[in-house]
Motif scaffolding. Sequence first.
Motif, PDB file in Angstrom:
ATOM      1  N   ASP A   1       0.877  -1.310   0.186  1.00 41.84           N
ATOM      2  CA  ASP A   1       0.061  -0.072  -0.059  1.00 41.84           C
ATOM      3  C   ASP A   1       0.955   1.170   0.131  1.00 41.84           C
ATOM      4  O   ASP A   1       2.168   1.201  -0.098  1.00 41.84           O
ATOM      5  CB  ASP A   1      -1.104   0.028   1.161  1.00 41.84           C
ATOM      6  CG  ASP A   1      -0.585   0.065   2.334  1.00 41.84           C
ATOM      7  OD1 ASP A   1       0.750   0.869   2.554  1.00 41.84           O
ATOM      8  OD2 ASP A   1      -1.198  -0.217   3.685  1.00 41.84           O
TER       9      ASP A   1
ATOM     10  N   ASN B   1       1.496   3.650   1.985  1.00 46.82           N
ATOM     11  CA  ASN B   1       2.325   3.854   3.107  1.00 46.82           C
ATOM     12  C   ASN B   1       3.196   3.009   3.098  1.00 46.82           C
ATOM     13  O   ASN B   1       4.588   3.450   3.688  1.00 46.82           O
ATOM     14  CB  ASN B   1       1.578   3.852   4.554  1.00 46.82           C
ATOM     15  CG  ASN B   1       0.508   4.905   4.458  1.00 46.82           C
ATOM     16  OD1 ASN B   1       0.486   5.990   3.981  1.00 46.82           O
ATOM     17  ND2 ASN B   1      -0.706   4.453   5.381  1.00 46.82           N
TER      18      ASN B   1
ATOM     19  N   GLU C   1      -8.514   0.909   4.863  1.00 48.25           N
ATOM     20  CA  GLU C   1      -9.370  -0.395   4.553  1.00 48.25           C
ATOM     21  C   GLU C   1     -10.364  -0.234   3.509  1.00 48.25           C
ATOM     22  O   GLU C   1     -10.616  -1.062   2.909  1.00 48.25           O
ATOM     23  CB  GLU C   1     -10.124  -0.223   5.745  1.00 48.25           C
ATOM     24  CG  GLU C   1     -11.365  -1.582   5.888  1.00 48.25           C
ATOM     25  CD  GLU C   1     -10.738  -2.820   6.218  1.00 48.25           C
ATOM     26  OE1 GLU C   1      -9.366  -3.002   6.788  1.00 48.25           O
ATOM     27  OE2 GLU C   1     -11.118  -3.884   5.977  1.00 48.25           O
TER      28      GLU C   1
ATOM     29  N   LYS D   1      -9.772  -2.391   0.533  1.00 47.26           N
ATOM     30  CA  LYS D   1     -10.086  -3.998   0.490  1.00 47.26           C
ATOM     31  C   LYS D   1     -11.166  -4.258  -0.033  1.00 47.26           C
ATOM     32  O   LYS D   1     -12.236  -4.442   0.675  1.00 47.26           O
ATOM     33  CB  LYS D   1     -10.066  -4.399   2.190  1.00 47.26           C
ATOM     34  CG  LYS D   1      -9.347  -5.778   2.212  1.00 47.26           C
ATOM     35  CD  LYS D   1      -9.497  -6.136   3.763  1.00 47.26           C
ATOM     36  CE  LYS D   1     -10.508  -6.929   4.174  1.00 47.26           C
ATOM     37  NZ  LYS D   1     -10.444  -7.358   5.536  1.00 47.26           N
TER      38      LYS D   1
ATOM     39  N   GLY E   1      -0.101  -4.306   6.166  1.00 44.77           N
ATOM     40  CA  GLY E   1      -0.803  -4.742   7.309  1.00 44.77           C
ATOM     41  C   GLY E   1      -1.799  -5.820   6.988  1.00 44.77           C
ATOM     42  O   GLY E   1      -1.615  -6.504   5.784  1.00 44.77           O
ATOM     43  N   GLY E   2      -2.755  -6.060   7.655  1.00 35.32           N
ATOM     44  CA  GLY E   2      -3.775  -6.966   7.574  1.00 35.32           C
ATOM     45  C   GLY E   2      -4.661  -6.750   6.159  1.00 35.32           C
ATOM     46  O   GLY E   2      -5.262  -7.764   5.738  1.00 35.32           O
ATOM     47  N   MET E   3      -4.747  -5.289   6.007  1.00 37.18           N
ATOM     48  CA  MET E   3      -5.800  -4.994   4.903  1.00 37.18           C
ATOM     49  C   MET E   3      -4.985  -5.736   3.623  1.00 37.18           C
ATOM     50  O   MET E   3      -5.445  -6.274   2.643  1.00 37.18           O
ATOM     51  CB  MET E   3      -5.523  -3.576   4.670  1.00 37.18           C
ATOM     52  CG  MET E   3      -6.542  -3.157   3.460  1.00 37.18           C
ATOM     53  SD  MET E   3      -5.829  -3.008   1.720  1.00 37.18           S
ATOM     54  CE  MET E   3      -4.962  -1.672   2.048  1.00 37.18           C
TER      55      MET E   3
ATOM     56  N   ASP F   1      -4.959  -9.652   3.577  1.00 33.98           N
ATOM     57  CA  ASP F   1      -6.262 -10.148   3.217  1.00 33.98           C
ATOM     58  C   ASP F   1      -6.583 -10.018   1.856  1.00 33.98           C
ATOM     59  O   ASP F   1      -7.078 -10.766   1.141  1.00 33.98           O
ATOM     60  CB  ASP F   1      -7.597  -9.606   3.986  1.00 33.98           C
ATOM     61  CG  ASP F   1      -7.469 -10.027   5.465  1.00 33.98           C
ATOM     62  OD1 ASP F   1      -6.606 -10.747   5.849  1.00 33.98           O
ATOM     63  OD2 ASP F   1      -8.715  -9.698   6.026  1.00 33.98           O
TER      64      ASP F   1
ATOM     65  N   THR G   1       3.377  -6.239   8.223  1.00 41.63           N
ATOM     66  CA  THR G   1       4.091  -4.973   8.495  1.00 41.63           C
ATOM     67  C   THR G   1       3.709  -4.245   9.549  1.00 41.63           C
ATOM     68  O   THR G   1       4.049  -3.349  10.335  1.00 41.63           O
ATOM     69  CB  THR G   1       4.453  -4.037   7.559  1.00 41.63           C
ATOM     70  OG1 THR G   1       3.253  -3.564   7.285  1.00 41.63           O
ATOM     71  CG2 THR G   1       5.253  -4.801   6.220  1.00 41.63           C
ATOM     72  N   THR G   2       2.562  -5.102  10.307  1.00 41.56           N
ATOM     73  CA  THR G   2       1.806  -4.487  11.409  1.00 41.56           C
ATOM     74  C   THR G   2       1.952  -5.358  12.678  1.00 41.56           C
ATOM     75  O   THR G   2       1.956  -6.834  12.255  1.00 41.56           O
ATOM     76  CB  THR G   2       0.489  -3.751  11.345  1.00 41.56           C
ATOM     77  OG1 THR G   2      -0.210  -5.150  11.024  1.00 41.56           O
ATOM     78  CG2 THR G   2       0.219  -2.589  10.339  1.00 41.56           C
TER      79      THR G   2
ATOM     80  N   SER H   1      -3.566 -11.575  11.735  1.00 41.63           N
ATOM     81  CA  SER H   1      -4.375 -11.824  10.466  1.00 41.63           C
ATOM     82  C   SER H   1      -3.314 -12.443   9.352  1.00 41.63           C
ATOM     83  O   SER H   1      -4.112 -13.214   8.571  1.00 41.63           O
ATOM     84  CB  SER H   1      -4.714 -10.408   9.750  1.00 41.63           C
ATOM     85  OG  SER H   1      -3.749  -9.593   9.661  1.00 41.63           O
TER      86      SER H   1
ATOM     87  N   LYS I   1      -7.368 -17.158   6.246  1.00 41.09           N
ATOM     88  CA  LYS I   1      -8.629 -16.173   5.908  1.00 41.09           C
ATOM     89  C   LYS I   1      -8.511 -15.092   5.045  1.00 41.09           C
ATOM     90  O   LYS I   1      -7.540 -14.382   5.517  1.00 41.09           O
ATOM     91  CB  LYS I   1      -9.498 -15.773   7.292  1.00 41.09           C
ATOM     92  CG  LYS I   1     -10.328 -16.819   8.012  1.00 41.09           C
ATOM     93  CD  LYS I   1     -11.255 -16.159   8.870  1.00 41.09           C
ATOM     94  CE  LYS I   1     -11.987 -17.220   9.463  1.00 41.09           C
ATOM     95  NZ  LYS I   1     -12.857 -16.592  10.737  1.00 41.09           N
TER      96      LYS I   1
ATOM     97  N   VAL J   1      10.471  -3.760  10.818  1.00 43.43           N
ATOM     98  CA  VAL J   1       9.404  -3.164  10.161  1.00 43.43           C
ATOM     99  C   VAL J   1       8.641  -2.216  10.893  1.00 43.43           C
ATOM    100  O   VAL J   1       7.802  -1.337  10.844  1.00 43.43           O
ATOM    101  CB  VAL J   1       8.558  -3.869   9.101  1.00 43.43           C
ATOM    102  CG1 VAL J   1       9.534  -4.462   8.141  1.00 43.43           C
ATOM    103  CG2 VAL J   1       7.731  -5.028   9.902  1.00 43.43           C
TER     104      VAL J   1
ATOM    105  N   THR K   1       8.698   1.658  12.341  1.00 41.44           N
ATOM    106  CA  THR K   1       7.951   2.874  11.557  1.00 41.44           C
ATOM    107  C   THR K   1       6.439   2.926  11.771  1.00 41.44           C
ATOM    108  O   THR K   1       5.766   4.001  11.229  1.00 41.44           O
ATOM    109  CB  THR K   1       8.277   2.682  10.106  1.00 41.44           C
ATOM    110  OG1 THR K   1       7.801   1.729   9.611  1.00 41.44           O
ATOM    111  CG2 THR K   1       9.557   3.000   9.822  1.00 41.44           C
TER     112      THR K   1
ATOM    113  N   GLN L   1      -2.760  -1.228  18.885  1.00 44.24           N
ATOM    114  CA  GLN L   1      -3.883  -2.151  18.747  1.00 44.24           C
ATOM    115  C   GLN L   1      -3.710  -3.622  18.485  1.00 44.24           C
ATOM    116  O   GLN L   1      -4.292  -4.437  18.975  1.00 44.24           O
ATOM    117  CB  GLN L   1      -4.874  -1.501  17.579  1.00 44.24           C
ATOM    118  CG  GLN L   1      -4.215  -1.557  16.151  1.00 44.24           C
ATOM    119  CD  GLN L   1      -5.014  -1.929  15.121  1.00 44.24           C
ATOM    120  OE1 GLN L   1      -6.345  -2.075  15.228  1.00 44.24           O
ATOM    121  NE2 GLN L   1      -4.667  -1.517  13.949  1.00 44.24           N
TER     122      GLN L   1
END
Length: 365
Positions: A51, A53, A82, A85, A113-115, A118, A138-139, A146, A151, A178, A181, A189
């Motif tokens: 993404d 970022n 999000e 997605k 990240g999870g976005m 997925d 990366t999160t 995730s 899934k 990672v 940053t 979270q």
Amino acid sequence: MDTLDFSIQNIGALRDTRDTYQVFVGARLLRRIGPLLRRHVDRKRCAIVSDGNVAPLFADRVKENLASGGFRPILITIPAGEKSKTLKQAGVICDRMIAAGLDRQSFVVGLGGGMIGDLAGFVAAIYHRGIPHIQVPTTLLAMVDSSIGGKTGVDTRAGKNLIGVFHQPSFVIDDLDVLKTLPRREFNQGFAEIIKHAVIADAKMFRMLESWKASDASILKRLIKRNIEIKSRLVATDERDRTGERALLNFGHTIGHAIERAGNYSKFLHGEAVSLGMVAACTMSVTKAGLRPEQRDAIVSLLEQFGLPTRLPPKFPRRKVLDAVKVDKKFEDGKIRFVVTPRIGVAYTAHNLTLDDIREAVRQL
Ligand SMILES: NC(=O)c1ccc[n+]([C@@H]2O[C@H](COP(=O)([O-])OP(=O)(O)OC[C@H]3O[C@@H](n4cnc5c(N)ncnc54)[C@H](O)[C@@H]3O)[C@@H](O)[C@H]2O)c1
Ligand SMILES: [Zn+2]
């Protein structure tokens, strides 16, 4: 020494899948992702999906390193958030892959990240009826949650994750560097899911978190590995979410999802909403599952220790939370299936909770 930071976590057999998959956890892994994958992957062409970022931070490093390992990567960057997605973005990514000539001998690397995990996983699942997916989360949330369990999917206007498919990754590569940053709020979270794992399955980890010092990288690595083990164990016994073990991972999520929805997905991050959902689930666990009030208070304190919300703002539309629970969950004879904890480290699905119980727990939030 580099190699000392590098550990292989074989997370064991997952039913219904081609094989087991490995999760690598360590420092500076992105700098050797090419040679690392070379030993395991006999395909050359791949799409790195990232993404807006994450790509400027890490994509060049990953691309160059994959190339140095003999791979031929292309980079596909989509807008962060999000809102990307979607089926539409999945289509955009597929079109780019087709245009670049990637065939069914290619593979996907999801860098984000999870976005992204997925979405890239979903693309890998459907592209040429399924090609391998390498997850590079990366999160913190993506590392401990995730990226594990297979899934994949996208959101629609009607709700989150309504379209998707199970597609296990071939590898997961968790490079601890990672996380440096990652904005603090995003980092915190991730701890909501970690605390959830502790509450439902690991009292010892709960105590470890109570004495957590943020600066200790080796503890972070241990913590991530432990959480991967917990999630993969629950997933392995119930990969397709049918028998109930996997459902324990939903602790805090019935009300958490409803809070996310009531806040139009903008007021709270997922982990923050889950934090609030867990507080409500603990309140219900006290009355319906015999959780000792001191343990409830300890869970609330731990969430606060990681900067997570444990009270709803006074003006938050609580009624909308209840409406969202009603839309999301099936009530049979006025009862709902709901994950509760009788004591820290243990959870089960209760069948004796009513909408009134939920209303009261949300009122107290
Ligand atoms: N598949 C599953 O089992 C599962 C489980 C839980 C959550 N999810 C999904 O995961 C998603 C949420 O994941 P998330 O919280 O990682 O969200 P995300 O991928 O949107 O990442 C959060 C933000 O952090 C940015 N970011 C990511 N890594 C960064 C880094 N290293 N440095 C700086 N910025 C970085 C991203 O660009 C984004 O703005 C949701 O779509 C949710 O549905 C899936
Ligand atoms: Zn969650």
